[in-house]
Write a protein that holds these residues in place. Structure first.
Motif: not given
Length: 470
Positions: A218-219, A228, A231-232
């Protein structure tokens, strides 16, 4: 003043005369106009207008700045180039969004006597028109137009309308921004009003991003500038090959190519991920988006596998597959023929693949459980559920919610016990070789190969540019 006069009278006669002469000369100097004064600097005629064919000095604030030339221009270009990111979006595509009828440039040109109105809490179109000095008939006439009725009758606080009236106070034009791309335009015509939609041209740019995992995935995504949602989405694309909770290691890395949408130079939103590469524990995985919206490896095999690697979004594994494990309740050696995933009570449990529910029930050992037969080779089992969402005999799709995580049956804490059975033999769900994914349809292989080569070449080029810049 009286004291000054008294003092003046006390002076000798000669001093009085010299003082008067000095004052007189000073007044003449002050009142005399200077030859250097330019009375025409910002002088207008008596009627307040500037004269024709007369040169006036214009204040700098109203001039159009002229671009620097020569070495100064080169210096500024270099300065600007230093402000730009090292990797530029490499592809620009324009997509004309159209809605019939389309407004012309004349339809949306700013008019005189126009005012901006913002919708307040509790406002209706009638209340806003009243503030603008319009009548109930104006509201009625405008809302007889289909698009105006659809959009203006559901205005929300914060929305803005531009209303232009003529000298008689009649509505001449109304503009309402439906979104960042489309504007509703209502214009007065001889026999009433006409409406149109003005649509901006959307420009699609390809953007590159990459990162190396230092602490967690995530970072790393945040450092790469991903949202976000992106990323998902990246985790979902590679989720059939990589367990993002257990398989990731420090120095794993990824690179992606994705779309950004702009209108008139203004950023609108992020688009689709076009291509991606993920290096995990020395293994490299690739993904390319095709026109059907699905993702395939660079060679053309579907990223969507027959089974999910894990059927629940978990925090950690409390007990792995172990044929000689000591049972935590009885203390006896008893094979642990599955994997225990710990997560919050109520976390959704997903079917690992499509199939038919052969059992959905409850007993004192398994608690609430669901067994799914996928074909003659594969069966999966889900134990200790809080609730069951499917019944025996039901057909399920991959990813369908079949229950929620709980602590029913013989357990020491809330978790999902998950088993993976191949030809009647229990296998470790985390390491078992899953069946290969399907290849892209034969008729699509050639066009996909062209798309894949283009996008993967672009991805690799950006990676090399990034490496060179460091």
């Amino acid at each position: 003043m009286g004291k000054v006069i008294t003092l003046f009278k006390l002076l000798p006669k000669l001093h009085q005369i010299l003082l008067c002469i000095l004052v007189f000369v000073t007044l003449i100097i002050i009142l005399m106009p200077s030859d250097d004064v330019q009375a025409s600097k910002q002088t207008v005629s008596s009627n307040g207008e500037y004269g024709l064919n007369t040169r006036y000095e214009v204040p700098l604030a109203f001039r159009t700045p002229t671009p620097p030339s020569g070495s100064e221009a080169i210096s500024m270009e270099n300065a600007e180039s230093r402000k730009q990111p090292l990797v530029q979006p490499s592809v620009h595509r324009k997509v004309q969004t159209t809605t019939n009828p389309v407004a012309t440039q004349a339809d949306v040109a700013p008019l005189l006597n126009e005012k901006h109105f913002q919708v307040k809490s509790g406002d209706t179109l009638a209340a806003l028109f009243s503030r603008a000095g319009l009548t109930a008939k104006d509201v009625y006439d405008v809302t007889q137009l289909p698009k105006a009725k659809k959009n203006l009758l559901k205005i929300m606080p914060g929305d803005a309308l531009v209303i232009a009236k003529n000298d008689d106070g009649q509505l001449v034009q109304l503009r309402y921004h439906i979104d960042k791309i489309s504007t509703l335009v209502v214009n007065r015509v001889d026999n009433g009003y006409k409406e149109s939609i003005a649509s901006k041209t959307v420009e699609i740019r390809n953007k590159f991003a990459n990162a190396t995992i230092k602490s967690n995935f995530w970072n790393a995504g945040v450092v790469a500038g991903l949202t976000p949602n992106q990323i998902m989405q990246l985790a979902t694309i590679f989720g059939w090959d990589i367990d993002f909770a257990l398989d990731l290691r420090k120095d794993d890395h990824f690179a992606i190519l994705f779309e950004e949408e702009y209108a008139d130079g203004e950023f609108l939103r992020n688009g689709n991920i076009l291509a991606a590469e993920f290096s995990n524990q020395g293994d490299s995985y690739t993904a390319v988006r095709y026109k059907d919206g699905s993702y395939y490896s660079a060679e053309g095999r579907s990223m969507r596998k027959a089974f999910l690697r894990s059927p629940v979004d978990f925090k950690y594994v409390s007990s792995s597959f172990n044929p000689r494990r000591l049972h935590p309740v009885t203390g006896q050696v008893k094979a642990h023929r599955g994997v225990d995933y710990v997560a919050k009570v109520g976390t959704p449990i997903k079917a690992a693949g499509k199939g038919r529910v052969i059992k959905s029930g409850y007993n004192q050992y398994n608690g609430n459980y669901v067994f799914i037969k996928h074909n003659d080779t594969y069966t999966t089992k889900y134990l200790h559920l809080k609730k069951r969402k499917v019944k025996t005999g039901a057909s399920v799709k991959q990813g369908q919610i079949i229950g929620t995580l709980g602590s029913t049956g013989r357990v020491t804490g809330a978790h999902l016990h998950y088993e993976f059975i191949v030809n009647g033999v229990h296998r470790n769900p985390r390491t078992v070789k899953l069946p290969k994914s399907e290849a892209i349809a034969s008729k699509e292989k050639a066009p996909f190969a062209i798309v894949s080569k283009k996008l993967m070449t672009e991805l690799e080029h950006n990676k090399q540019v990034q490496i060179a810049s460091h």
